[in-house]
Design an enzyme around this catalytic site. Sequence first.
Site, PDB file in Angstrom:
ATOM      1  N   ASP A  24      30.356  11.554  31.628  1.00 32.30           N
ATOM      2  CA  ASP A  24      31.603  12.207  32.053  1.00 32.30           C
ATOM      3  C   ASP A  24      31.354  13.276  33.114  1.00 32.30           C
ATOM      4  O   ASP A  24      30.319  13.943  33.112  1.00 32.30           O
ATOM      5  CB  ASP A  24      32.304  12.849  30.849  1.00 32.30           C
ATOM      6  CG  ASP A  24      32.798  11.822  29.856  1.00 32.30           C
ATOM      7  OD1 ASP A  24      33.058  10.682  30.269  1.00 32.30           O
ATOM      8  OD2 ASP A  24      32.915  12.157  28.664  1.00 32.30           O
ATOM      9  N   GLU A  60      29.366  19.268  30.299  1.00 30.63           N
ATOM     10  CA  GLU A  60      28.607  18.620  29.229  1.00 30.63           C
ATOM     11  C   GLU A  60      28.087  17.261  29.680  1.00 30.63           C
ATOM     12  O   GLU A  60      26.941  16.901  29.417  1.00 30.63           O
ATOM     13  CB  GLU A  60      29.484  18.473  27.989  1.00 30.63           C
ATOM     14  CG  GLU A  60      28.716  18.052  26.753  1.00 30.63           C
ATOM     15  CD  GLU A  60      29.562  18.125  25.496  1.00 30.63           C
ATOM     16  OE1 GLU A  60      29.004  17.959  24.407  1.00 30.63           O
ATOM     17  OE2 GLU A  60      30.783  18.348  25.608  1.00 30.63           O
ATOM     18  N   TYR A  66      40.734  10.620  32.300  1.00 25.22           N
ATOM     19  CA  TYR A  66      39.872  11.468  31.469  1.00 25.22           C
ATOM     20  C   TYR A  66      40.684  12.573  30.786  1.00 25.22           C
ATOM     21  O   TYR A  66      41.518  13.214  31.415  1.00 25.22           O
ATOM     22  CB  TYR A  66      38.772  12.076  32.331  1.00 25.22           C
ATOM     23  CG  TYR A  66      37.676  12.744  31.532  1.00 25.22           C
ATOM     24  CD1 TYR A  66      37.009  12.046  30.535  1.00 25.22           C
ATOM     25  CD2 TYR A  66      37.315  14.066  31.783  1.00 25.22           C
ATOM     26  CE1 TYR A  66      36.001  12.646  29.806  1.00 25.22           C
ATOM     27  CE2 TYR A  66      36.300  14.671  31.072  1.00 25.22           C
ATOM     28  CZ  TYR A  66      35.641  13.964  30.071  1.00 25.22           C
ATOM     29  OH  TYR A  66      34.649  14.573  29.352  1.00 25.22           O
ATOM     30  N   ARG A 124      39.653  15.390  29.115  1.00 27.33           N
ATOM     31  CA  ARG A 124      39.194  16.789  29.082  1.00 27.33           C
ATOM     32  C   ARG A 124      39.324  17.361  30.489  1.00 27.33           C
ATOM     33  O   ARG A 124      38.443  17.182  31.320  1.00 27.33           O
ATOM     34  CB  ARG A 124      37.749  16.877  28.581  1.00 27.33           C
ATOM     35  CG  ARG A 124      37.612  16.521  27.110  1.00 27.33           C
ATOM     36  CD  ARG A 124      36.203  16.733  26.592  1.00 27.33           C
ATOM     37  NE  ARG A 124      36.119  16.426  25.170  1.00 27.33           N
ATOM     38  CZ  ARG A 124      35.852  15.226  24.675  1.00 27.33           C
ATOM     39  NH1 ARG A 124      35.636  14.216  25.519  1.00 27.33           N
ATOM     40  NH2 ARG A 124      35.797  15.017  23.379  1.00 27.33           N
TER      41      ARG A 124
END
Length: 895
Positions: free
Chosen positions: A96, A100, A327, A329
């Site tokens: 992603d 993170e 996505y 987030r």
Amino acid sequence: MAHKLVIVESPAKARTIGGYLGRGYVVESSIGHIRDLPQSAADTPAKIKDKPWGRLGVDVDNGFEPYYVVPRDKKSHISKLKTLLKDADELYLATDEDREGEAIAWHLLDELKPKKDIPVKRMVFHEITRQAIEQAAANPRDLNMELVEAQEARRILDRLYGYEVSPVLWKKVMSGLSAGRVQSVATRLVVDRERERIAFRQATYWDLEGTFDAGQRNDPRMFPARLATVDGARVARGSDFGPDGQLKSSTKGVVHLDRTRAEALVGALADTSYDVRSVESKPYRRAPYAPFRTTTLQQEASRKLGMSASVTMSVAQRLYENGFITYMRTDSTTLSDAAVNAARSQVAELYGSEYLPDAPRVYASKVKNAQEAHEAIRPAGDTFRTPAQTGLTGDQFRLYELIWMRTVASQMRDAVGRSVSIRLGGTAASGEDVVFSATGRVITFHGFLKAYVEGTDSAEQRSDDSETRLPALSEGDVVTAASLSADGHETKPPARYTEATLIKELEDREIGRPSTYASIIGTILNRGYVYKKGTALVPAWLAFSVVRLLEEHFPRQISYEFTATMEDVLDEIAAGRADLQTELAEFYFGSDRVKGLKPLVDGLGEIDARELATFPIGGEDSGVRLRVGRYGPYIEGPGDDGTAYAKRANVPDDLPPDELTLEKAKELFANPAGEEIHLGKHPETGLEIVAKNGRFGPYVTEQLPDDAKKGQKARTASLFKSMSLDTVTLDDAVKLLTLPRVVGTAADGEEITAQNGRYGPYLKKGSDSRSLASEEQLFTVTLEEAEKIYAQPKQRGRAAAAAPLKELGADPVSGQPIVVKSGRFGDYVTDGEYNATIPKDESVDGLTLEKAAALLAARREKGPAKKTTKRGAKKSTAKKTTKKTAKKSTAKKRS
């Protein structure tokens, strides 16, 4: 045969992307994080175990260098990835595109160590559609080390905080507790709100409400209005009172009506006529809501769908991995040109060109330091599928529909109308000049409200599409009062946080990152600091002890301002404007300006653990106090002979702290948990019936004889909400013990029973349950009435997926939320990818995140579930593989 190796995080994503890339590519999953700081002493490398900082896994004396290890359950998978890499001519790291994900990509690169002649490319995308994946493969970028460093700073910061502060909690509060940089602050928010509720003192105030008659020529003829002023002084409202129950000092000139004066005023206005003193009409305009970002999606899913933050993110993850949404987030509210065009096309197609604005709408992000270049959360692709076209069911259908409606509505015209305010004046027989006010709103063009209306956090809040029509009156017109009444009101304590409002509060205070809020709330729930009562988040007394310790001994680390400032620091590191080592050194060791965490822990001195766990009830002089004990909270009070703290009683787990008043404490002393009230013998079985206060409230049960057969269980039933231990009778108990009651057999041959459950009374027919309106219906509902209830269709999409029995938090391996579900063959835990049956000797209530993670890890070791071979297909013989014991590997950060 040479191939391009593409590594993503999850197996589901790997399958979807593999289908799009086709031949020449091998797409494999890392199954979440492949490396992290040591999680236990067993994981800690031998060469750092004896170091003063060894337990931290971070060399605090040498530039805060982290020591990473590959978890034991990931070593075989790393070997598999290395084998695939040997035959690859290119490596694509396709995790992603957030901090993170960037860190996972770097860990993969550092652990796999590809040969120098193998090109390494960073592949990023915001949606999993064929076009997006093909475009991402054709336009890779380099690894962003500033994002990696920012994520590493966050990980080290959280490790230092947790590993230094948690042991203090173990010693002084209770073993097994944890502290966290953001989780502890989130817990403090919930505790502070409960403190406000405990300190709250109710106030009463009165006003007048009337229905006025504008005459038969007007439509509407009748309209409501409320008393606004008396002799020019504004009538007090709830917002004019402070938490102490007194009028605020800022409300000078406000008249506080009591019941006597309000009712007298009603009588004095019996023959009064009213003239219209003013009419104000203003244009009303409401622009569409911005498309969803992570936090607004979580809030709306909570309000409209009843989903917790963790369930919302889990469902959104599935939608993203299967190519339905972008996505999930993201801090961004922007849409790509293709998405804007897709939304505008559907507006014109579904609602007509009159709902389409002349120019596309552009939304700027309002989030401070919004990270990464994601779009808003929207349906995937250059053309949007309507919910009906997706083939989705259950929670995935409901969440996709929410996202689709919000996205389409964001490109529609404003809602317009007029808001009107009318003031009516008259003179009472007692001489007072009174003014009533009426407000109305009429929407003449609904615009985006035709497609989507945002939910509210309170039933008292007015929704954006609500309308109140008023008659077309002019100044000087005369109206009469058709009815007048005095209305009494009581001020309310500040509302407890729900998941939606806590997320909003964290974001408003700029604490933590939006993408972490679901896991933060999951953590404070799973740790027992907070529990749910309906949708409200209630702090346990344990949380009061923890927050008190942190406030008294770690005031900087638990402060809202400091926690928000740390997010700015991490953003500065991500942007390359701050140095990781310098910032960590000040946080841990301190500086001339601030005292660091390490000196605070080393200089704690004596902490009175007993005082931390003791809270007076009803004031310091009441003689009653609550103590947080090893086995839960209990109260102590004076004995019958006046001896201090001679009486004890357990506090029910589900009794909110603000409801533990002095009166409630006396009630608990009178009927302590565990003490039995003997009601008499059952008229049929002859068994003794007793009433008790239990963990989940009062109940009645049979006492089995000593020679009862092995496995025989005593019948037990909870008291109805209308009952209490003081008033329950033997007849009540006998009646309660008849539950569940067989209502009858339905026309389809299925038996229908009436049962009282944890969430209220309900009917059950096979696996189909329907709620009942009241507990009394358990004894009165007839078969005919039950069949009518079952004849009503369930809401669309809801029957396909049962709600989780329990949410435990993020799986340490996959990073996905672990939930407990009830299946055809019993209860099980799942992270969405793997399912693991819960052993029969393990209760759902006692299941912890650690136990669930262990069950999933054991299941994961067995590999994916075998698919049934189709008839006629040839059986393939698989060679046995020999497991090799790999050496424990540790990896330092590359310099």
